[in-house]
Design a protein around this motif. Sequence first.
Motif, PDB file in Angstrom:
ATOM      1  N   GLY A 113       0.821  -1.211   0.000  1.00 27.43           N
ATOM      2  CA  GLY A 113       0.000   0.000   0.000  1.00 27.43           C
ATOM      3  C   GLY A 113       0.851   1.255   0.000  1.00 27.43           C
ATOM      4  O   GLY A 113       0.560   2.218  -0.731  1.00 27.43           O
ATOM      5  N   HIS A 114       1.904   1.253   0.809  1.00 20.56           N
ATOM      6  CA  HIS A 114       2.806   2.414   0.847  1.00 20.56           C
ATOM      7  C   HIS A 114       3.538   2.583  -0.488  1.00 20.56           C
ATOM      8  O   HIS A 114       3.755   3.712  -0.938  1.00 20.56           O
ATOM      9  N   ALA A 115       3.928   1.486  -1.103  1.00 20.22           N
ATOM     10  CA  ALA A 115       4.600   1.565  -2.407  1.00 20.22           C
ATOM     11  C   ALA A 115       3.659   2.157  -3.449  1.00 20.22           C
ATOM     12  O   ALA A 115       4.090   2.939  -4.312  1.00 20.22           O
ATOM     13  N   THR A 116       2.395   1.817  -3.355  1.00 19.97           N
ATOM     14  CA  THR A 116       1.418   2.389  -4.284  1.00 19.97           C
ATOM     15  C   THR A 116       1.314   3.889  -4.084  1.00 19.97           C
ATOM     16  O   THR A 116       1.276   4.663  -5.055  1.00 19.97           O
ATOM     17  N   VAL A 117       1.298   4.321  -2.829  1.00 18.99           N
ATOM     18  CA  VAL A 117       1.218   5.755  -2.534  1.00 18.99           C
ATOM     19  C   VAL A 117       2.461   6.467  -3.063  1.00 18.99           C
ATOM     20  O   VAL A 117       2.364   7.543  -3.675  1.00 18.99           O
ATOM     21  N   VAL A 118       3.627   5.871  -2.860  1.00 23.09           N
ATOM     22  CA  VAL A 118       4.877   6.486  -3.343  1.00 23.09           C
ATOM     23  C   VAL A 118       4.858   6.579  -4.872  1.00 23.09           C
ATOM     24  O   VAL A 118       5.253   7.598  -5.453  1.00 23.09           O
TER      25      VAL A 118
END
Length: 126
Positions: A80-85
């Motif tokens: 999820g964090h990678a998607t946000v980044v």
Amino acid sequence: MSVGEIAGLIAAVALCVFVALAAVPLLKLGRTLDEVRLAVRDVGNNSVPILQELKGTVVATNDELAKLSVVTEDASRVAGHATVVTENAAQLSTLFAATLGGPLVKTAAFTYGVRQAFQGRKRVKK
């Protein structure tokens, strides 16, 4: 001796022969049942340690599954964090292209043109 007494005697002898013939299979059946009783007792005695070991294995497996669940949740958060980044980087590159990209390209084209013009003047002077 009358005929009835002789018939009774024959019936009694036949009954004794039948009992003698039936006794052999009954004795073998009794031995078989004793063996079955011993086998069932051995299975009961041997199954308790196996079941205890199986219980330990199930408990250990459940612990490992709980740990795997935590790892899976962490991996989900990281994804999820990678998607946000990735989304932020895409927005930043769009913003860069919109604000600096156009003027930067124009500046680069202008400086290229100026350099070509100077190089052309130097060739003419020679």
